[in-house]
Structure formats: structure tokens, C-alpha cells
Motif scaffolding. Structure first.
Motif, PDB file in Angstrom:
ATOM      1  N   LEU A   1      -1.056  -7.559  -1.948  1.00 40.01           N
ATOM      2  CA  LEU A   1       0.239  -7.912  -1.315  1.00 40.01           C
ATOM      3  C   LEU A   1       0.656  -9.324  -1.502  1.00 40.01           C
ATOM      4  CD1 LEU A   1      -0.901  -5.918   1.571  1.00 40.01           C
ATOM      5  CD2 LEU A   1       1.091  -5.591   0.467  1.00 40.01           C
ATOM      6  N   CYS A   2       1.792  -9.592  -1.886  1.00 36.03           N
ATOM      7  CA  CYS A   2       2.491 -11.081  -1.809  1.00 36.03           C
ATOM      8  C   CYS A   2       3.031 -11.131  -0.504  1.00 36.03           C
ATOM      9  CB  CYS A   2       3.267 -10.990  -3.133  1.00 36.03           C
ATOM     10  SG  CYS A   2       3.985 -12.755  -3.257  1.00 36.03           S
ATOM     11  N   ALA A   3       2.951 -12.509  -0.031  1.00 40.05           N
ATOM     12  CA  ALA A   3       3.719 -12.825   1.269  1.00 40.05           C
ATOM     13  C   ALA A   3       4.136 -14.374   1.084  1.00 40.05           C
ATOM     14  CB  ALA A   3       2.913 -12.969   2.487  1.00 40.05           C
TER      15      ALA A   3
ATOM     16  N   PHE B   1       1.422 -16.620  -0.681  1.00 38.02           N
ATOM     17  CA  PHE B   1       0.058 -15.972  -0.661  1.00 38.02           C
ATOM     18  C   PHE B   1      -0.125 -14.742  -1.405  1.00 38.02           C
ATOM     19  CE2 PHE B   1      -0.542 -18.574   3.383  1.00 38.02           C
ATOM     20  CZ  PHE B   1       0.829 -18.820   3.974  1.00 38.02           C
ATOM     21  N   TRP B   2      -1.214 -14.551  -1.851  1.00 36.96           N
ATOM     22  CA  TRP B   2      -1.773 -13.238  -2.215  1.00 36.96           C
ATOM     23  C   TRP B   2      -2.996 -12.541  -1.486  1.00 36.96           C
ATOM     24  CZ3 TRP B   2       0.571  -9.856  -5.605  1.00 36.96           C
ATOM     25  CH2 TRP B   2       1.555 -10.426  -6.313  1.00 36.96           C
ATOM     26  N   TYR B   3      -2.707 -11.667  -1.096  1.00 37.31           N
ATOM     27  CA  TYR B   3      -3.798 -10.838  -0.411  1.00 37.31           C
ATOM     28  C   TYR B   3      -4.147  -9.511  -1.164  1.00 37.31           C
ATOM     29  CZ  TYR B   3      -2.886 -13.642   3.767  1.00 37.31           C
ATOM     30  OH  TYR B   3      -2.668 -14.605   4.786  1.00 37.31           O
ATOM     31  N   ARG B   4      -5.357  -8.886  -0.985  1.00 35.49           N
ATOM     32  CA  ARG B   4      -5.665  -7.672  -1.295  1.00 35.49           C
ATOM     33  C   ARG B   4      -6.150  -6.788  -0.219  1.00 35.49           C
ATOM     34  NH1 ARG B   4     -10.630  -7.123  -5.303  1.00 35.49           N
ATOM     35  NH2 ARG B   4     -10.797  -4.982  -4.475  1.00 35.49           N
ATOM     36  N   GLN B   5      -5.759  -5.655  -0.052  1.00 34.25           N
ATOM     37  CA  GLN B   5      -6.199  -4.847   1.089  1.00 34.25           C
ATOM     38  C   GLN B   5      -7.155  -3.779   0.494  1.00 34.25           C
ATOM     39  OE1 GLN B   5      -2.955  -2.367   2.449  1.00 34.25           O
ATOM     40  NE2 GLN B   5      -4.321  -1.363   4.116  1.00 34.25           N
ATOM     41  N   ASP B   6      -8.105  -3.328   1.030  1.00 39.73           N
ATOM     42  CA  ASP B   6      -9.221  -2.536   0.840  1.00 39.73           C
ATOM     43  C   ASP B   6      -9.537  -1.857   2.045  1.00 39.73           C
ATOM     44  OD1 ASP B   6     -10.031  -5.101  -1.219  1.00 39.73           O
ATOM     45  OD2 ASP B   6      -9.536  -2.839  -2.151  1.00 39.73           O
ATOM     46  N   PRO B   7      -9.768  -0.615   2.017  1.00 38.38           N
ATOM     47  CA  PRO B   7     -10.280   0.270   3.264  1.00 38.38           C
ATOM     48  C   PRO B   7     -11.538  -0.146   4.097  1.00 38.38           C
ATOM     49  CG  PRO B   7      -9.601   1.718   1.584  1.00 38.38           C
ATOM     50  CD  PRO B   7      -9.635   0.431   0.694  1.00 38.38           C
ATOM     51  N   GLY B   8     -11.215  -0.449   5.288  1.00 41.20           N
ATOM     52  CA  GLY B   8     -12.583  -0.932   5.961  1.00 41.20           C
ATOM     53  C   GLY B   8     -12.612  -2.658   5.902  1.00 41.20           C
TER      54      GLY B   8
END
Lengths: 118, 113
Positions: free
Chosen positions: A90-92, A33-40
Motif C-alpha cells: 500500500l502506497c500513501a 509512504f510504502w506499507y505492506r499488509q499481512d494478516p495478523g
């Protein structure tokens, strides 16, 4: 111990550049999986893959593509980087079925790549 | 459409007291719930999980409560310690193969000495 390795911790790229983010896992996991993390906004799924050469769009695939030529490697590609793609990526990885036993994590994350597009 | 919601962006708690983090979900097909903890510049690390056949699960200082009728879960940390300061994400998935975890927006927990 499961290890998910992302090739870069920090990257700075210019607008319009083609960007490759690499991820390798050593647990013979089928799912990546590929995710991106952004505040809020939390963690949002970009793309995922259940098998080699197989990919499916997540919730926010626009501006991205992926490649999975080998089981252990899953690459995220920004075709033409834009400033709104500045984020933590983020990769998982996981096995095909999330084992639903308490206190057992189905998903193993890498340490992330902080990408800045200027 | 946000299927997993954490409505509190931040929470500040005194060291030694109880921290309570909340999470709501809308998808009735979800039957597996997890909490992850994240420090800056690191990947999320698994904290605790619960399947829908239970309403409570404990692991040391951490307890997760699940209220299926209200579609609500909460994470209790007792006693809170300075090392607990981090961003906490709630996540949920369904059963079977080819599932994906859906995450909430996260709650930044700060433990004050």
C-alpha cells in the motif's frame, strides 16, 4: 479529491526477479509512504520519503529500496524477490504535518498491489 | 516492539447491536489517533480521528473514546450494519512535521444479519 494511484492491482513474479511497484499522487503532497499488509501483522512501514530524492527506512526495509525522482512519484523496488515478500503493498501520501483536526485523514492511500512471488 | 496493539483479531456482532473495537498503545508521545476501515483488495479508508486534547469524538454512528491514562482507545459503532463488515485498523502518531502513522494489527469485524 486526493488520488493515489498504484500502477498494478495484481502482480505475479518469480523468486529472484527485480520488481518495481509504482505509485503516483496528484495532490502535491511532500510525504509518501510504502506499507505492506499481512494478516495478523497489520500495516508495517517499509520506507518513506519527505521530499524529492530523500528517503528514510521504516520498520521493515530489508530486501527493499525506493526511488523518488519526482515529487508525485514514489517507487518501491524489490531487488531480488523472495516468497516472504508475497503481500499486499500500500502506497500513501500526506502533507508535511498531520493536521490534527478531528475527522480529517492525514494519510491518503492507494488501492494496493497484491504481489505474489512464486 | 508493537507500539499500537489490537488484541482481538476478530469480532462478530449481530446487525443492529453495538460493535466495540479496542486498541492499546505504549508510546506516550502519541497524541493523535485514527481509525481506518479496509475492505479486501482496496486501500484503507479513513473513518474517524481524535486528538489527545479530547476524550470523545462522534461522527454519525461512529464514536471514538480516548483514555490517555490507560493508553487505550475504542471505536463504537451503533447500530452495526452489514456494510460495516471489514478490517479495522487503529493508528497513532505524534505532533509536528515528518510524522508517520503507526498501525495496529487490525480487527476483522463481521456483522451477522
Amino acid at each position: 479529491d486526493v488520488k493515489v494511484t498504484q500502477s498494478s492491482r495484481y502482480l505475479v513474479k518469480r523468486t529472484g526477479e527485480k520488481v518495481f511497484l509504482e505509485c503516483v499522487q496528484d495532490m502535491d503532497h511532500e510525504n509518501m509512504f510504502w506499507y505492506r499488509q499481512d494478516p495478523g501483522l497489520g500495516l508495517r512501514l517499509i520506507y518513506f520519503s519527505y521530499d524529492v530524492k530523500m528517503k528514510e527506512k521504516g520498520d521493515i526495509p530489508e530486501g527493499y529500496s525506493v526511488s523518488r525522482e519526482k515529487k508525485e512519484r514514489f517507487s518501491l523496488i524489490l531487488e531480488s524477490a523472495s516468497t516472504n515478500q508475497t503481500s499486499m503493498y500500500l502506497c500513501a501520501s500526506s502533507f508535511p504535518t498531520f493536521v490534527q483536526h478531528d475527522n480529517n485523514s492525514p494519510l491518503h492511500f492507494g488501492n494496493g498491489t497484491r504481489l505474489t512471488v512464486t | 516492539d508493537q507500539q499500537v496493539k489490537q488484541n482481538s483479531p476478530s469480532l462478530s456482532v449481530q446487525e443492529g447491536r453495538i460493535s466495540i473495537l479496542n486498541c492499546d498503545y505504549t508510546n506516550s508521545m502519541f497524541d493523535y489517533f485514527l481509525w481506518y476501515k479496509k475492505y479486501p483488495a482496496e486501500g484503507p479508508t479513513f473513518l474517524i480521528s481524535i486528538s489527545s486534547i479530547k476524550d470523545k469524538n462522534e461522527d454519525g454512528r461512529f464514536t471514538v473514546f480516548l483514555n490517555k491514562s490507560a493508553k487505550h482507545l475504542s471505536l463504537h459503532i451503533v447500530p452495526s450494519q452489514p456494510g460495516d463488515s471489514a478490517v479495522y485498523f487503529c493508528a497513532a502518531s505524534g505532533s509536528g512535521i515528518r510524522q508517520k502513522l503507526v498501525f495496529g494489527q487490525g480487527t476483522r469485524l463481521t456483522i451477522n444479519p
